[in-house]
Design a protein around this motif. Structure first.
Motif, PDB file in Angstrom:
ATOM      1  N   ALA A 134       0.812  -1.220   0.000  1.00 56.62           N
ATOM      2  CA  ALA A 134       0.000   0.000   0.000  1.00 56.62           C
ATOM      3  C   ALA A 134       0.842   1.265   0.000  1.00 56.62           C
ATOM      4  CB  ALA A 134      -0.954  -0.003   1.195  1.00 56.62           C
ATOM      5  N   GLN A 135       2.043   1.195   0.546  1.00 55.15           N
ATOM      6  CA  GLN A 135       2.888   2.396   0.577  1.00 55.15           C
ATOM      7  C   GLN A 135       3.385   2.806  -0.813  1.00 55.15           C
ATOM      8  OE1 GLN A 135       6.780   2.026   2.476  1.00 55.15           O
ATOM      9  NE2 GLN A 135       6.665  -0.191   2.181  1.00 55.15           N
ATOM     10  N   PHE A 136       3.211   1.929  -1.799  1.00 56.14           N
ATOM     11  CA  PHE A 136       3.645   2.223  -3.166  1.00 56.14           C
ATOM     12  C   PHE A 136       2.479   2.668  -4.060  1.00 56.14           C
ATOM     13  CE2 PHE A 136       6.781  -0.660  -1.432  1.00 56.14           C
ATOM     14  CZ  PHE A 136       7.960   0.008  -1.726  1.00 56.14           C
ATOM     15  N   ALA A 137       1.293   2.793  -3.489  1.00 55.69           N
ATOM     16  CA  ALA A 137       0.136   3.251  -4.265  1.00 55.69           C
ATOM     17  C   ALA A 137       0.387   4.683  -4.729  1.00 55.69           C
ATOM     18  CB  ALA A 137      -1.130   3.176  -3.416  1.00 55.69           C
ATOM     19  N   TRP A 138      -0.233   5.048  -5.858  1.00 62.59           N
ATOM     20  CA  TRP A 138      -0.032   6.382  -6.416  1.00 62.59           C
ATOM     21  C   TRP A 138      -0.417   7.475  -5.424  1.00 62.59           C
ATOM     22  CZ3 TRP A 138       3.202   7.241  -9.994  1.00 62.59           C
ATOM     23  CH2 TRP A 138       3.426   6.298 -11.004  1.00 62.59           C
ATOM     24  N   GLN A 140      -0.124   7.411  -2.181  1.00 64.55           N
ATOM     25  CA  GLN A 140       1.003   7.533  -1.240  1.00 64.55           C
ATOM     26  C   GLN A 140       2.189   8.224  -1.889  1.00 64.55           C
ATOM     27  OE1 GLN A 140       0.886   6.813   1.977  1.00 64.55           O
ATOM     28  NE2 GLN A 140      -1.232   6.175   1.745  1.00 64.55           N
ATOM     29  N   PHE A 141       2.481   7.842  -3.119  1.00 67.94           N
ATOM     30  CA  PHE A 141       3.586   8.456  -3.850  1.00 67.94           C
ATOM     31  C   PHE A 141       3.363   9.959  -3.986  1.00 67.94           C
ATOM     32  CE2 PHE A 141       5.503   9.857  -7.872  1.00 67.94           C
ATOM     33  CZ  PHE A 141       6.832   9.560  -7.608  1.00 67.94           C
ATOM     34  N   ASN A 142       2.150  10.358  -4.330  1.00 73.04           N
ATOM     35  CA  ASN A 142       1.819  11.763  -4.480  1.00 73.04           C
ATOM     36  C   ASN A 142       2.022  12.515  -3.162  1.00 73.04           C
ATOM     37  OD1 ASN A 142       0.794  14.179  -5.661  1.00 73.04           O
ATOM     38  ND2 ASN A 142      -1.219  13.726  -4.809  1.00 73.04           N
ATOM     39  N   LEU A 145       5.725  12.901  -2.443  1.00 71.65           N
ATOM     40  CA  LEU A 145       6.301  13.883  -3.355  1.00 71.65           C
ATOM     41  C   LEU A 145       5.932  15.296  -2.919  1.00 71.65           C
ATOM     42  CD1 LEU A 145       7.903  14.473  -5.922  1.00 71.65           C
ATOM     43  CD2 LEU A 145       5.779  14.191  -7.224  1.00 71.65           C
ATOM     44  N   GLN A 146       4.684  15.506  -2.558  1.00 73.24           N
ATOM     45  CA  GLN A 146       4.250  16.827  -2.097  1.00 73.24           C
ATOM     46  C   GLN A 146       5.018  17.253  -0.847  1.00 73.24           C
ATOM     47  OE1 GLN A 146       2.237  19.006  -3.604  1.00 73.24           O
ATOM     48  NE2 GLN A 146       1.916  17.584  -5.291  1.00 73.24           N
ATOM     49  N   ARG A 147       5.182  16.326   0.102  1.00 68.51           N
ATOM     50  CA  ARG A 147       5.945  16.637   1.325  1.00 68.51           C
ATOM     51  C   ARG A 147       7.384  16.987   0.974  1.00 68.51           C
ATOM     52  NH1 ARG A 147       2.906  12.337   3.594  1.00 68.51           N
ATOM     53  NH2 ARG A 147       4.628  10.889   3.222  1.00 68.51           N
ATOM     54  N   HIS A 148       7.977  16.229   0.091  1.00 63.57           N
ATOM     55  CA  HIS A 148       9.364  16.479  -0.304  1.00 63.57           C
ATOM     56  C   HIS A 148       9.496  17.850  -0.963  1.00 63.57           C
ATOM     57  CE1 HIS A 148      13.422  15.683  -1.616  1.00 63.57           C
ATOM     58  NE2 HIS A 148      13.078  16.053  -2.847  1.00 63.57           N
ATOM     59  N   LEU A 149       8.585  18.175  -1.843  1.00 61.89           N
ATOM     60  CA  LEU A 149       8.642  19.453  -2.530  1.00 61.89           C
ATOM     61  C   LEU A 149       8.444  20.629  -1.554  1.00 61.89           C
ATOM     62  CD1 LEU A 149       6.668  18.599  -5.777  1.00 61.89           C
ATOM     63  CD2 LEU A 149       9.140  19.004  -5.560  1.00 61.89           C
ATOM     64  N   GLN A 150       7.557  20.445  -0.583  1.00 61.16           N
ATOM     65  CA  GLN A 150       7.330  21.501   0.416  1.00 61.16           C
ATOM     66  C   GLN A 150       8.550  21.688   1.302  1.00 61.16           C
ATOM     67  OE1 GLN A 150       3.757  20.192   2.353  1.00 61.16           O
ATOM     68  NE2 GLN A 150       2.409  20.988   0.726  1.00 61.16           N
ATOM     69  N   ASN A 151       9.208  20.583   1.654  1.00 63.28           N
ATOM     70  CA  ASN A 151      10.378  20.650   2.531  1.00 63.28           C
ATOM     71  C   ASN A 151      11.608  21.206   1.822  1.00 63.28           C
ATOM     72  OD1 ASN A 151       8.933  19.654   4.684  1.00 63.28           O
ATOM     73  ND2 ASN A 151       9.521  17.524   4.275  1.00 63.28           N
TER      74      ASN A 151
END
Length: 153
Positions: A134-138, A140-142, A145-151
């Motif tokens: 489940a952690q590889f579902a789109w 989760q990926f989104n 990615l959003q957290r990474h971009l914000q950080n």
């Protein structure tokens, strides 16, 4: 049961893998114990995952042609099917040892065989594999990615 065809997009093309497997099975007197089904539809693949007891994924290290991730192991886990795989290429990110299957040091054939037999005798709970997948579902990926971009801004 072996599903799929020869790797068409591999970086390093070799002699027919299927022919090599068939020869090894013939040499061992086991050719009549294995069915090669070739390409299958998504529905047939899903049914095969649900019908199987273990996904055997013996990817090896090959110079200039390594497995990038191992999506087949995630697909299997999403169906509750554990995978036994060598820790080669990116496969180590796609199999969680003890949760979605067993991850074996590359080239340790004895440990690989023992892990397959162990999972046949003592299956992992399918829920553990599904939770890992489940952690590889789109979705989760989104979110990641959003957290990474914000950080990073």
């Amino acid at each position: 049961v072996v599903l799929g065809d020869e790797p068409r997009w591999a970086l390093r093309q070799e002699n027919s893998q299927c022919a090599q497997i068939q020869k090894a099975l013939t040499d061992q007197g086991a050719i009549n114990s294995v069915q090669f089904l070739g390409s299958t539809s998504d529905e047939e693949l899903s049914a095969a995952y649900f019908a199987a007891d273990v996904l055997i994924f013996p990817v090896q290290h090959k110079t200039g042609d390594s497995e990038g991730f191992g999506m087949v192991a995630i697909e299997a886990a999403a169906h509750g099917l554990p995978t036994v795989a060598f820790d080669a290429g990116g496969v180590g990110d796609a199999v969680s040892d003890g949760a979605s299957g067993r991850l074996i040091p590359a080239g340790n054939n004895a440990a690989f065989t023992a892990a397959v037999l162990e999972l046949l005798d003592n299956p992992l709970p399918s829920e553990k594999s599904q939770i890992f997948a489940a952690q590889f579902a789109w979705v989760q990926f989104n979110q990641k990615l959003q957290r990474h971009l914000q950080n990073s801004s």
